[in-house]
Every structure is written in structure tokens, then in C-alpha cells.
Motif scaffolding. Structure first.
Motif, mmCIF file in Angstrom:
data_model
loop_
_atom_site.group_PDB
_atom_site.id
_atom_site.type_symbol
_atom_site.label_atom_id
_atom_site.label_comp_id
_atom_site.label_asym_id
_atom_site.label_seq_id
_atom_site.Cartn_x
_atom_site.Cartn_y
_atom_site.Cartn_z
ATOM 1 N N MET A 38 0.872 -1.174 0.000
ATOM 2 C CA MET A 38 0.000 0.000 0.000
ATOM 3 C C MET A 38 0.912 1.227 0.000
ATOM 4 N N CYS A 39 0.927 1.935 -1.113
ATOM 5 C CA CYS A 39 1.912 2.994 -1.355
ATOM 6 C C CYS A 39 1.657 4.253 -0.536
ATOM 7 N N TYR A 77 3.632 7.714 -4.601
ATOM 8 C CA TYR A 77 4.308 6.505 -5.079
ATOM 9 C C TYR A 77 3.300 5.542 -5.684
ATOM 10 N N SER A 78 3.743 4.789 -6.699
ATOM 11 C CA SER A 78 2.885 3.801 -7.348
ATOM 12 C C SER A 78 3.740 2.625 -7.793
ATOM 13 N N GLY A 79 3.077 1.611 -8.351
ATOM 14 C CA GLY A 79 3.767 0.404 -8.801
ATOM 15 C C GLY A 79 3.635 -0.696 -7.766
ATOM 16 N N ASP A 92 7.815 1.820 -5.900
ATOM 17 C CA ASP A 92 9.157 2.355 -6.136
ATOM 18 C C ASP A 92 9.178 3.495 -7.141
ATOM 19 N N ALA A 93 8.029 3.830 -7.728
ATOM 20 C CA ALA A 93 7.991 4.885 -8.742
ATOM 21 C C ALA A 93 7.325 6.133 -8.169
ATOM 22 N N MET A 94 8.130 7.140 -7.854
ATOM 23 C CA MET A 94 7.567 8.399 -7.367
ATOM 24 C C MET A 94 7.098 9.209 -8.569
ATOM 25 N N CYS A 95 5.803 9.478 -8.623
ATOM 26 C CA CYS A 95 5.200 10.254 -9.709
ATOM 27 C C CYS A 95 5.593 9.692 -11.076
ATOM 28 N N ASN A 96 5.659 8.357 -11.146
ATOM 29 C CA ASN A 96 5.967 7.654 -12.398
ATOM 30 C C ASN A 96 7.310 8.102 -12.990
ATOM 31 N N GLU A 140 0.993 9.542 -14.984
ATOM 32 C CA GLU A 140 1.054 8.315 -15.759
ATOM 33 C C GLU A 140 0.587 8.457 -17.204
ATOM 34 N N ARG A 141 -0.072 9.570 -17.550
ATOM 35 C CA ARG A 141 -0.559 9.766 -18.917
ATOM 36 C C ARG A 141 0.282 10.825 -19.627
ATOM 37 N N LYS A 142 0.625 10.552 -20.875
ATOM 38 C CA LYS A 142 1.366 11.533 -21.679
ATOM 39 C C LYS A 142 0.380 12.295 -22.552
ATOM 40 N N GLU A 143 0.355 13.615 -22.392
ATOM 41 C CA GLU A 143 -0.496 14.481 -23.199
ATOM 42 C C GLU A 143 0.386 15.541 -23.848
ATOM 43 N N CYS A 144 -0.097 16.760 -23.937
ATOM 44 C CA CYS A 144 0.683 17.855 -24.510
ATOM 45 C C CYS A 144 1.407 18.608 -23.401
ATOM 46 N N PRO A 145 2.534 19.264 -23.712
ATOM 47 C CA PRO A 145 3.233 20.043 -22.701
ATOM 48 C C PRO A 145 2.400 21.234 -22.241
#
Length: 195
Positions: free
Chosen positions: A39-40, A44-46, A50-54, A79-84
């Protein structure tokens, strides 16, 4: 195996290991004794937390939320890639094309994330560009006796009148004695004579 388990698993993993084969380290979280999952902690996720903010942002310690920055990652854990853009895609100053990951900036905005205000004629170097929030486009803030949408007019021998500070098109020049014209730059017009 415990009764009801569908597959074999390890139940006595050494801390901080978890998983059905004790294959994960519970890096930034605590093990759930019922589900045997990590339970992160905030940000943190994963499976092993171990992944801080992906690995695409930073954790805001005061709020425990991810700040995904400018690059275009969004979501709770970036976790999602969009536009800058700052905060949201295209900094809320344009439209994101999800297919290309590029912004189409609104009038008055430039940059890969529509983050920079661009005023008409760069305010003729006689003012600063104010980055107004949507739906307004950026506008010039003229200095001295300069006026006009691009600060390109100088109220030479008169007083600059500003009926509406937010609407530069309402600004005009009232001339001193013996001067006329829109810019009060015409001397002794008509029957006027300097004494």
C-alpha cells in the motif's frame, strides 16, 4: 497453499519483500496483511511502490500530490502523456492534439506548451505584455505617454486619457494649447499661433 487460494504463494516473506514469490520490495509503503500487496505512500505507485510520480514529476510534500511539471505528463501519478504545458495541457492557452502531442496555441500565445504571452508588435518596446487568462488574449501595458493596442502611439504634447484601463482601444490624447492631431504632434494648426 491456503484454502481458497488459486495458486501457490509465499506467506512469510522477509520484510520488506512482498508478492506471491516474495519478488517485490515494498519500497515506499506498507504491506497489506490481507492482500499481501504494498500500500503505497503518497506520490508513489507500482507493485513495489518504487515509482515516485511515475518518474515524470516531483512530490509536493505539503499536499502529498504529484507535480507533473511542464513536459505533458498528467494524472494522479503523472502516468498519462499528453501535450506540454503548466498545470494542464497547452497551459490552458491552446488545444492539444493527442495524436501528435502538440499544441495549437490560441491567439496571443506561443511556445511548445502555449506558455508565453505574445502581444501585438511586442508592444513596440514601449510596454510589457500582460499574460491574461482565457478567454482573454494577452495585451500590452504601455509605459509613459504611449498608447494604442501595440503601444505604438505617443501622446506627444498632451495628456493621455484612459477611460477603461483594461481596454486600450478607449485610450486617447487630449492636446495642450496650440497642438492638435491624434498624437498632439501638430503645432499651430489652423488659426492657432504660439505667443
Amino acid at each position: 497453499m491456503r484454502p481458497g487460494d488459486s495458486k501457490p504463494r509465499c506467506y512469510n516473506c522477509d520484510h520488506p519483500y512482498i508478492g506471491d514469490k516474495c519478488q517485490y520490495r515494498c519500497e515506499n509503503g506498507v504491506e497489506n496483511a490481507t492482500t499481501f500487496e504494498c500500500m503505497c505512500e503518497s506520490c508513489y505507485s507500482g507493485a513495489s511502490c518504487d515509482a515516485m510520480c511515475n518518474n515524470q514529476g516531483s512530490c509536493e510534500n505539503s499536499t502529498g500530490t504529484c507535480n507533473c511539471g511542464f513536459a505533458g505528463y498528467r494524472g494522479e501519478f503523472c502516468e498519462r502523456k499528453e501535450c506540454p504545458g503548466w498545470g494542464v495541457s497547452c497551459t490552458n492557452h491552446g488545444t492539444c492534439n493527442p495524436g501528435t502531442g502538440k499544441c495549437a496555441c490560441n491567439t496571443g500565445w506561443i511556445g511548445t506548451g502555449c506558455q508565453t504571452a505574445k502581444c501585438e508588435n511586442d508592444c513596440s518596446s514601449q510596454g510589457t505584455c500582460l499574460p491574461l487568462e482565457p478567454p482573454n488574449t494577452p495585451r500590452c501595458n504601455c509605459t509613459g505617454n504611449y498608447f494604442g493596442l501595440d503601444c505604438g502611439k505617443l501622446c506627444g504634447r498632451g495628456t493621455l486619457i484612459k477611460p477603461d484601463l483594461a481596454d486600450l482601444s478607449t485610450w486617447y490624447c487630449t492636446c495642450d494649447s496650440c497642438f492638435t492631431g491624434e498624437l498632439c504632434d501638430v503645432e499651430c494648426s489652423g488659426s492657432w499661433k504660439l505667443q
